[in-house]
Design a protein around this motif. Structure first.
Motif, PDB file in Angstrom:
ATOM      1  N   HIS A  10       0.818  -1.226   0.000  1.00 14.42           N
ATOM      2  CA  HIS A  10       0.000   0.000   0.000  1.00 14.42           C
ATOM      3  C   HIS A  10       0.847   1.270   0.000  1.00 14.42           C
ATOM      4  O   HIS A  10       0.588   2.215   0.755  1.00 14.42           O
ATOM      5  CB  HIS A  10      -1.002  -0.016   1.168  1.00 14.42           C
ATOM      6  N   LEU A  11       1.857   1.301  -0.851  1.00  8.86           N
ATOM      7  CA  LEU A  11       2.665   2.508  -1.025  1.00  8.86           C
ATOM      8  C   LEU A  11       1.755   3.683  -1.377  1.00  8.86           C
ATOM      9  O   LEU A  11       0.815   3.526  -2.153  1.00  8.86           O
ATOM     10  CB  LEU A  11       3.674   2.306  -2.158  1.00  8.86           C
ATOM     11  N   GLY A  12       2.055   4.837  -0.806  1.00  6.40           N
ATOM     12  CA  GLY A  12       1.252   6.028  -1.104  1.00  6.40           C
ATOM     13  C   GLY A  12       0.169   6.292  -0.074  1.00  6.40           C
ATOM     14  O   GLY A  12      -0.463   7.342  -0.074  1.00  6.40           O
ATOM     15  N   LEU A  13      -0.025   5.345   0.820  1.00  7.13           N
ATOM     16  CA  LEU A  13      -1.038   5.512   1.867  1.00  7.13           C
ATOM     17  C   LEU A  13      -0.444   6.324   3.025  1.00  7.13           C
ATOM     18  O   LEU A  13       0.734   6.204   3.338  1.00  7.13           O
ATOM     19  CB  LEU A  13      -1.477   4.132   2.379  1.00  7.13           C
ATOM     20  N   THR A  14      -1.278   7.166   3.640  1.00 10.02           N
ATOM     21  CA  THR A  14      -0.895   7.853   4.871  1.00 10.02           C
ATOM     22  C   THR A  14      -1.746   7.277   6.003  1.00 10.02           C
ATOM     23  O   THR A  14      -2.904   7.641   6.148  1.00 10.02           O
ATOM     24  CB  THR A  14      -1.144   9.375   4.764  1.00 10.02           C
ATOM     25  N   PRO A  15      -1.193   6.342   6.792  1.00 11.67           N
ATOM     26  CA  PRO A  15      -1.996   5.729   7.855  1.00 11.67           C
ATOM     27  C   PRO A  15      -2.304   6.712   8.982  1.00 11.67           C
ATOM     28  O   PRO A  15      -1.561   7.665   9.207  1.00 11.67           O
ATOM     29  CB  PRO A  15      -1.098   4.595   8.389  1.00 11.67           C
ATOM     30  N   ASP A  16      -3.400   6.469   9.669  1.00 11.47           N
ATOM     31  CA  ASP A  16      -3.808   7.272  10.831  1.00 11.47           C
ATOM     32  C   ASP A  16      -3.744   8.778  10.528  1.00 11.47           C
ATOM     33  O   ASP A  16      -3.157   9.544  11.311  1.00 11.47           O
ATOM     34  CB  ASP A  16      -2.931   6.959  12.054  1.00 11.47           C
ATOM     35  N   ALA A  17      -4.307   9.181   9.387  1.00 10.42           N
ATOM     36  CA  ALA A  17      -4.255  10.589   8.958  1.00 10.42           C
ATOM     37  C   ALA A  17      -4.667  11.511  10.105  1.00 10.42           C
ATOM     38  O   ALA A  17      -5.644  11.270  10.799  1.00 10.42           O
ATOM     39  CB  ALA A  17      -5.150  10.793   7.747  1.00 10.42           C
ATOM     40  N   GLY A  18      -3.884  12.552  10.305  1.00 10.66           N
ATOM     41  CA  GLY A  18      -4.205  13.536  11.337  1.00 10.66           C
ATOM     42  C   GLY A  18      -3.513  13.275  12.667  1.00 10.66           C
ATOM     43  O   GLY A  18      -3.479  14.144  13.525  1.00 10.66           O
ATOM     44  N   ARG A  19      -2.956  12.078  12.843  1.00 10.67           N
ATOM     45  CA  ARG A  19      -2.268  11.792  14.098  1.00 10.67           C
ATOM     46  C   ARG A  19      -0.793  12.188  13.975  1.00 10.67           C
ATOM     47  O   ARG A  19      -0.242  12.263  12.873  1.00 10.67           O
ATOM     48  CB  ARG A  19      -2.378  10.305  14.467  1.00 10.67           C
ATOM     49  N   TRP A  21       1.968  10.726  14.338  1.00  9.72           N
ATOM     50  CA  TRP A  21       2.930   9.781  13.746  1.00  9.72           C
ATOM     51  C   TRP A  21       2.609   9.446  12.285  1.00  9.72           C
ATOM     52  O   TRP A  21       3.280   8.631  11.668  1.00  9.72           O
ATOM     53  CB  TRP A  21       2.956   8.490  14.569  1.00  9.72           C
ATOM     54  N   SER A  22       1.561  10.087  11.765  1.00  6.30           N
ATOM     55  CA  SER A  22       1.035   9.716  10.464  1.00  6.30           C
ATOM     56  C   SER A  22       2.055   9.816   9.318  1.00  6.30           C
ATOM     57  O   SER A  22       2.228   8.881   8.541  1.00  6.30           O
ATOM     58  CB  SER A  22      -0.178  10.594  10.186  1.00  6.30           C
ATOM     59  N   GLU A  23       2.758  10.959   9.226  1.00  8.41           N
ATOM     60  CA  GLU A  23       3.735  11.160   8.145  1.00  8.41           C
ATOM     61  C   GLU A  23       4.896  10.184   8.259  1.00  8.41           C
ATOM     62  O   GLU A  23       5.407   9.685   7.258  1.00  8.41           O
ATOM     63  CB  GLU A  23       4.254  12.604   8.140  1.00  8.41           C
ATOM     64  N   ARG A  24       5.298   9.932   9.506  1.00  6.19           N
ATOM     65  CA  ARG A  24       6.390   8.979   9.729  1.00  6.19           C
ATOM     66  C   ARG A  24       5.986   7.594   9.213  1.00  6.19           C
ATOM     67  O   ARG A  24       6.768   6.895   8.583  1.00  6.19           O
ATOM     68  CB  ARG A  24       6.710   8.898  11.235  1.00  6.19           C
ATOM     69  N   ARG A  25       4.745   7.229   9.450  1.00  3.61           N
ATOM     70  CA  ARG A  25       4.267   5.911   9.026  1.00  3.61           C
ATOM     71  C   ARG A  25       4.217   5.810   7.497  1.00  3.61           C
ATOM     72  O   ARG A  25       4.474   4.766   6.938  1.00  3.61           O
ATOM     73  CB  ARG A  25       2.884   5.610   9.628  1.00  3.61           C
ATOM     74  N   LYS A  26       3.857   6.935   6.854  1.00  6.00           N
ATOM     75  CA  LYS A  26       3.842   6.945   5.393  1.00  6.00           C
ATOM     76  C   LYS A  26       5.248   6.622   4.859  1.00  6.00           C
ATOM     77  O   LYS A  26       5.416   5.821   3.940  1.00  6.00           O
ATOM     78  CB  LYS A  26       3.382   8.316   4.897  1.00  6.00           C
ATOM     79  N   GLN A  27       6.256   7.224   5.480  1.00  9.65           N
ATOM     80  CA  GLN A  27       7.643   6.980   5.090  1.00  9.65           C
ATOM     81  C   GLN A  27       8.068   5.559   5.472  1.00  9.65           C
ATOM     82  O   GLN A  27       8.791   4.892   4.724  1.00  9.65           O
ATOM     83  CB  GLN A  27       8.551   8.037   5.743  1.00  9.65           C
ATOM     84  N   ASP A  28       7.588   5.086   6.643  1.00  3.84           N
ATOM     85  CA  ASP A  28       7.885   3.712   7.100  1.00  3.84           C
ATOM     86  C   ASP A  28       7.587   2.694   6.014  1.00  3.84           C
ATOM     87  O   ASP A  28       8.323   1.719   5.838  1.00  3.84           O
ATOM     88  CB  ASP A  28       6.996   3.340   8.298  1.00  3.84           C
ATOM     89  N   ILE A  29       6.458   2.887   5.322  1.00  2.45           N
ATOM     90  CA  ILE A  29       6.030   1.914   4.313  1.00  2.45           C
ATOM     91  C   ILE A  29       7.077   1.810   3.210  1.00  2.45           C
ATOM     92  O   ILE A  29       7.474   0.721   2.818  1.00  2.45           O
ATOM     93  CB  ILE A  29       4.627   2.288   3.764  1.00  2.45           C
TER      94      ILE A  29
END
Ligand SMILES: [Mn+2]
Length: 352
Positions: A10-19, A21-29
């Motif tokens: 799921h590249l391109g997804l931003t998990p937990d939008a608004g939280r 840690w959200s941007e970090r998680r997007k990069q994590d993927i």
């Protein structure tokens, strides 16, 4: 033939939008995908199997370039890819015009197709979604052409709207390894034969438990595959047992203590369970703001002594309500209705 099997990146997804840690998680993927490719390079893996939903939606051109860069850097490993229901082959999809590095085998037709790997006497079968949904059980009826080869099937689906799969049909199908994707919780459907990869990274807090990749070796004599967790982020359903003698502050401290002891990559979905002292107010919103807490849910029932309440409040609405609810056929619903009703009436009476 040594392989790595992943799916639902799921590249391109931003998990937990608004939280926070959200941007970090997007990069994590992206980082986790790069990590898997590095593992493949170091371990001299022969093929990386990507069983669909590599991208969360139609891939942007620059996203395809990033992915292709990772593929092109591999000195030995080939990459086999299918499009899933999220990144299906839309008529305008960048997938259609993109030219991948030489070591990428994109099984891009909606009809089952295959690619040969003569150096391993292997053949990889698969198909790509051209639609959001495919309801035919295409994998159950798939059969390898040449059973003398190592036959691998890349499969994306497993629910009613996305290529339903039957365990017994897959067992009889004659493939040496079936690399499945789509269901985000991974596991071995048939040990060392049919494996649901699970999402490489959890895509939202419903994806609890470990996530990662599978690595193994398949020969004509059988297959061995093991799971390797990637511990950048793991959502954990964290239950706190509450008893009626506990105060709100105690519960708060208990959570703080538990958070101190958790693994640094874990995020908690807190669930309060048990019984609480009648009238006790727990500020769930306050707890939900603690670092590394995703959400707080309370399933607490106030610990009422109904016979005592009936005696103490004889002749009041409270007694009448308890009597009426107890006279009903008892079920989980009437039990909850009894608790919530008594709670509302009791607290209203106490406030007067
Ligand atoms: Mn899917």
């Amino acid at each position: 033939m040594k392989f790595i099997h992943i799916a639902d990146v799921h590249l391109g997804l931003t998990p937990d939008a608004g939280r926070p840690w959200s941007e970090r998680r997007k990069q994590d993927i992206w980082d986790s995908l790069a990590e898997v490719f590095q593992v493949a390079e170091i371990n001299h893996v022969d093929v990386i199997l990507i069983a669909g939903d590599l991208f969360h939606r139609q891939p942007l051109l620059r996203e395809l370039k990033e992915f292709n860069y990772l593929c092109g850097k591999l000195t030995h490993t080939k990459v086999a890819l299918i499009a899933g229901n999220h990144d299906y082959m839309h008529p305008k999809s960048n997938y259609r015009s993109f030219s991948f590095a030489e070591n990428v085998m994109f099984l891009n037709q909606e009809k089952l197709m295959s690619v040969e790997l003569p150096e391993y006497q292997a053949c990889i079968y698969g198909l790509s979604y051209w639609h959001r949904e495919i309801k035919e059980n295409l994998y159950d009826v798939a059969r390898p052409r040449d059973t003398g080869k190592i036959n691998i099937l890349l499969a994306h689906g497993g629910d009613a709207k996305h290529i339903p799969m039957s365990e017994s049909a897959l067992r009889e199908s004659g493939f040496d390894y079936i690399a499945c994707g789509h269901i985000h919780k991974g596991g071995q459907i048939l040990k060392n034969r049919v494996v649901m990869a699970g999402a490489l990274e959890p895509t939202d807090c419903a994806d609890t438990g470990p996530h990662g990749y599978w690595m193994g070796e398949v020969t004509k004599r059988g297959c061995q595959v093991s799971f390797f967790p990637i511990q950048k982020c793991e959502y954990v359903l964290h239950r706190i047992g509450v008893t009626e003698d506990m105060t709100a502050q105690e519960i708060e401290e208990k959570l703080k203590e538990d958070l101190k002891n958790k693994e640094p990559y874990q995020l908690y979905r807190v669930m309060l369970e048990g019984t609480s002292a009648p009238g006790m107010q727990i500020e769930e919103e306050k707890l939900a703001k603690f670092t590394d807490v995703v959400s707080v849910e309370s399933n607490l029932l106030p610990a009422y002594d109904f016979s005592q309440l009936k005696r103490e409040y004889r002749g009041t609405l409270l007694e009448k309500y308890i009597l009426r609810m107890e006279a009903l056929p008892q079920s989980a619903v009437t039990r909850e209705a009894l608790y919530y009703g008594v709670d509302a009436i009791y607290q209203a009476m106490e406030q007067r």
